[in-house]
Design an enzyme around this catalytic site. Structure first.
Site, PDB file in Angstrom:
ATOM      1  N   ASN A  51       0.861  -1.190   0.000  1.00 48.46           N
ATOM      2  CA  ASN A  51       0.000   0.000   0.000  1.00 48.46           C
ATOM      3  C   ASN A  51       0.896   1.239   0.000  1.00 48.46           C
ATOM      4  O   ASN A  51       1.439   1.610   1.037  1.00 48.46           O
ATOM      5  CB  ASN A  51      -0.901  -0.027   1.243  1.00 48.46           C
ATOM      6  CG  ASN A  51      -1.741   1.227   1.378  1.00 48.46           C
ATOM      7  OD1 ASN A  51      -1.829   2.031   0.445  1.00 48.46           O
ATOM      8  ND2 ASN A  51      -2.355   1.417   2.541  1.00 48.46           N
ATOM      9  N   TRP A  52       1.033   1.854  -1.161  1.00 46.78           N
ATOM     10  CA  TRP A  52       1.948   3.000  -1.267  1.00 46.78           C
ATOM     11  C   TRP A  52       1.362   4.277  -0.676  1.00 46.78           C
ATOM     12  O   TRP A  52       2.064   5.268  -0.546  1.00 46.78           O
ATOM     13  CB  TRP A  52       2.317   3.234  -2.739  1.00 46.78           C
ATOM     14  CG  TRP A  52       3.244   2.202  -3.295  1.00 46.78           C
ATOM     15  CD1 TRP A  52       3.831   1.153  -2.613  1.00 46.78           C
ATOM     16  CD2 TRP A  52       3.724   2.110  -4.640  1.00 46.78           C
ATOM     17  NE1 TRP A  52       4.629   0.426  -3.465  1.00 46.78           N
ATOM     18  CE2 TRP A  52       4.581   0.989  -4.719  1.00 46.78           C
ATOM     19  CE3 TRP A  52       3.500   2.860  -5.790  1.00 46.78           C
ATOM     20  CZ2 TRP A  52       5.223   0.610  -5.895  1.00 46.78           C
ATOM     21  CZ3 TRP A  52       4.140   2.477  -6.974  1.00 46.78           C
ATOM     22  CH2 TRP A  52       4.998   1.371  -7.023  1.00 46.78           C
ATOM     23  N   LYS A  53       0.085   4.300  -0.388  1.00 46.52           N
ATOM     24  CA  LYS A  53      -0.556   5.515   0.137  1.00 46.52           C
ATOM     25  C   LYS A  53      -0.256   6.704  -0.793  1.00 46.52           C
ATOM     26  O   LYS A  53      -0.141   6.513  -1.996  1.00 46.52           O
ATOM     27  CB  LYS A  53      -0.113   5.774   1.577  1.00 46.52           C
ATOM     28  CG  LYS A  53      -0.261   4.512   2.452  1.00 46.52           C
ATOM     29  CD  LYS A  53      -0.093   4.767   3.907  1.00 46.52           C
ATOM     30  CE  LYS A  53      -0.253   3.440   4.660  1.00 46.52           C
ATOM     31  NZ  LYS A  53      -0.190   3.593   6.098  1.00 46.52           N
ATOM     32  N   HIS A  81      -9.684   1.542   4.811  1.00 44.71           N
ATOM     33  CA  HIS A  81      -8.400   1.740   5.482  1.00 44.71           C
ATOM     34  C   HIS A  81      -8.590   2.730   6.636  1.00 44.71           C
ATOM     35  O   HIS A  81      -9.372   3.677   6.525  1.00 44.71           O
ATOM     36  CB  HIS A  81      -7.357   2.263   4.485  1.00 44.71           C
ATOM     37  CG  HIS A  81      -5.977   2.239   5.068  1.00 44.71           C
ATOM     38  ND1 HIS A  81      -5.516   3.232   5.903  1.00 44.71           N
ATOM     39  CD2 HIS A  81      -4.978   1.330   4.967  1.00 44.71           C
ATOM     40  CE1 HIS A  81      -4.280   2.925   6.289  1.00 44.71           C
ATOM     41  NE2 HIS A  81      -3.932   1.777   5.735  1.00 44.71           N
ATOM     42  N   GLU A 107      -6.920   5.144   7.607  1.00 45.31           N
ATOM     43  CA  GLU A 107      -6.692   6.560   7.268  1.00 45.31           C
ATOM     44  C   GLU A 107      -7.918   7.160   6.574  1.00 45.31           C
ATOM     45  O   GLU A 107      -8.204   8.343   6.720  1.00 45.31           O
ATOM     46  CB  GLU A 107      -5.424   6.688   6.406  1.00 45.31           C
ATOM     47  CG  GLU A 107      -4.175   6.493   7.257  1.00 45.31           C
ATOM     48  CD  GLU A 107      -3.011   5.839   6.546  1.00 45.31           C
ATOM     49  OE1 GLU A 107      -2.970   5.834   5.305  1.00 45.31           O
ATOM     50  OE2 GLU A 107      -2.120   5.319   7.255  1.00 45.31           O
ATOM     51  N   GLU A 141      -5.777  -4.439  10.685  1.00 46.29           N
ATOM     52  CA  GLU A 141      -4.737  -3.427  10.841  1.00 46.29           C
ATOM     53  C   GLU A 141      -4.985  -2.621  12.114  1.00 46.29           C
ATOM     54  O   GLU A 141      -5.737  -1.634  12.100  1.00 46.29           O
ATOM     55  CB  GLU A 141      -4.754  -2.466   9.649  1.00 46.29           C
ATOM     56  CG  GLU A 141      -4.417  -3.117   8.328  1.00 46.29           C
ATOM     57  CD  GLU A 141      -3.745  -2.137   7.372  1.00 46.29           C
ATOM     58  OE1 GLU A 141      -2.688  -2.473   6.856  1.00 46.29           O
ATOM     59  OE2 GLU A 141      -4.267  -1.027   7.180  1.00 46.29           O
ATOM     60  N   GLY A 190       2.241   2.670  10.698  1.00 49.61           N
ATOM     61  CA  GLY A 190       3.210   3.751  10.523  1.00 49.61           C
ATOM     62  C   GLY A 190       3.905   4.166  11.805  1.00 49.61           C
ATOM     63  O   GLY A 190       4.587   5.191  11.844  1.00 49.61           O
ATOM     64  N   SER A 226       3.114  -1.760  10.393  1.00 51.29           N
ATOM     65  CA  SER A 226       4.567  -1.838  10.592  1.00 51.29           C
ATOM     66  C   SER A 226       5.158  -3.215  10.296  1.00 51.29           C
ATOM     67  O   SER A 226       6.042  -3.680  11.014  1.00 51.29           O
ATOM     68  CB  SER A 226       4.944  -1.370  12.004  1.00 51.29           C
ATOM     69  OG  SER A 226       4.556  -0.025  12.195  1.00 51.29           O
ATOM     70  N   GLY A 281       2.747  -0.919   4.355  1.00 45.59           N
ATOM     71  CA  GLY A 281       2.802   0.487   3.966  1.00 45.59           C
ATOM     72  C   GLY A 281       4.243   0.935   3.779  1.00 45.59           C
ATOM     73  O   GLY A 281       4.867   0.684   2.751  1.00 45.59           O
TER      74      GLY A 281
HETATM   75  P1  PGA Z   1       2.610   0.594   7.679  1.00 44.25           P
HETATM   76  O1  PGA Z   1       1.184   0.780   6.983  1.00 44.25           O
HETATM   77  O2  PGA Z   1       3.192  -0.694   7.161  1.00 44.25           O
HETATM   78  O3  PGA Z   1       3.419   1.802   7.257  1.00 44.25           O
HETATM   79  O4  PGA Z   1       2.387   0.547   9.157  1.00 44.25           O
HETATM   80  C1  PGA Z   1       0.309  -0.295   6.799  1.00 44.25           C
HETATM   81  C2  PGA Z   1      -0.995   0.174   6.214  1.00 44.25           C
HETATM   82  O5  PGA Z   1      -1.463   1.257   6.591  1.00 44.25           O
HETATM   83  O6  PGA Z   1      -1.589  -0.504   5.358  1.00 44.25           O
END
Ligand code: PGA
Length: 252
Positions: A9-11, A97, A99, A169, A175, A215, A236
């Site tokens: 997931n590159w966001k 997600h 976010e 998640e 993150g 993470s 991510g």
């Molecule tokens: P992260 O993000 O690996 O940077 O914690 C995971 C995600 O939000 O899908």
């Protein structure tokens, strides 16, 4: 047997040239390895979809989008529909997600509609659920996840549900560099599977891939993903570098 799935997931990261160069490097790595039984999905920003679908046509990498709108089409300036995503060749879409839930106030009904729209256009939803730190500290994790799943997925028929990928998640691990322990991940994944089994049946519960996200790094992927009910990772930060993501795919 469930496949192992690794999704990047590159966001809101990577320009188009950076994304193309990632794919180029990652494809080279794949050439020298056998990833039997493993699926790799790259989930870039919308505007990369078309080009990265073309760039991965000759490889086993699949492409997905990070979100879609709940309406078919229409006057929703700035939004992207499931049909548009599918027309690029992408096969997956992340729905729910944390976010999106946190910054765009998505939840409940809207996410249920997005899942329906994705399925209608032949996209596989990667449905995310997870609890906040406060909810975990208050021992509410399991109930929070069950409420999300009940409100956002239980309107689906068994055949529809079978087409999903779920990602657990925990918001406190996204993150932050903090990961759920393998036991915490396994416990939650098993509980999600049990909950699905109770509502639907064993067949659908046993075949549903449940990914862990939060993470995931090259040094923790193996222990997390070796858990019985953890079927891969939604990655991510560590997925922005082809070496790191490749190490995760190899390890998990
Ligand atoms: P992260 O993000 O690996 O940077 O914690 C995971 C995600 O939000 O899908």
């Amino acid at each position: 047997m469930r496949p192992t799935i690794h999704a990047a997931n590159w966001k809101m990261n990577m320009t188009l040239p950076e994304g193309s160069s990632f794919i180029h490097d990652f494809k080279e790595k794949l050439q020298n390895s056998s990833l039997e039984g493993k699926k790799v999905i790259v989930i870039p920003p919308f505007i990369h979809l078309d080009q990265l679908c073309k760039a991965t046509e000759d490889s086993s990498i699949e492409i997905g989008a990070q979100n879609c709108h709940q309406a078919n089409e229409g006057a929703y300036t700035g939004e992207i529909s499931a049909a548009m995503i599918r027309s690029t060749g992408a096969r997956y879409v992340i729905i729910g997600h944390s976010e999106r839930r946190q910054y765009f106030e998505e939840g409940g009904e809207v996410l249920a509609q997005k899942i329906d729209m994705a399925l209608h256009y032949g996209l596989t939803p990667i449905y995310c659920c997870g609890e906040s730190l406060k909810q975990r500290e208050n021992n509410e994790s399991e109930n929070v996840i069950k409420d999300q799943i009940k409100g956002e997925l239980f309107h689906l028929s068994k055949d529809e549900l079978k087409q999903l990928i779920i990602a657990y998640e925990p918001v406190w691990a996204i993150g932050t560099g903090e990961t759920a322990t393998p036991d915490q991940a396994q416990d939650m994944h098993a509980s999600i599977r049990q909950y699905i089994k109770k509502q639907y049946d064993e067949e659908v519960a046993e075949q549903l891939p449940i990914l862990y996200g939060g993470s995931v790094k090259p040094n923790n992927a193996e222990t997390l993903i070796s858990q019985q009910d953890v079927d891969g990772g939604l990655v991510g930060g560590a997925s922005l570098n082809p070496d790191n993501f490749y190490q995760i795919v190899e390890a998990g």
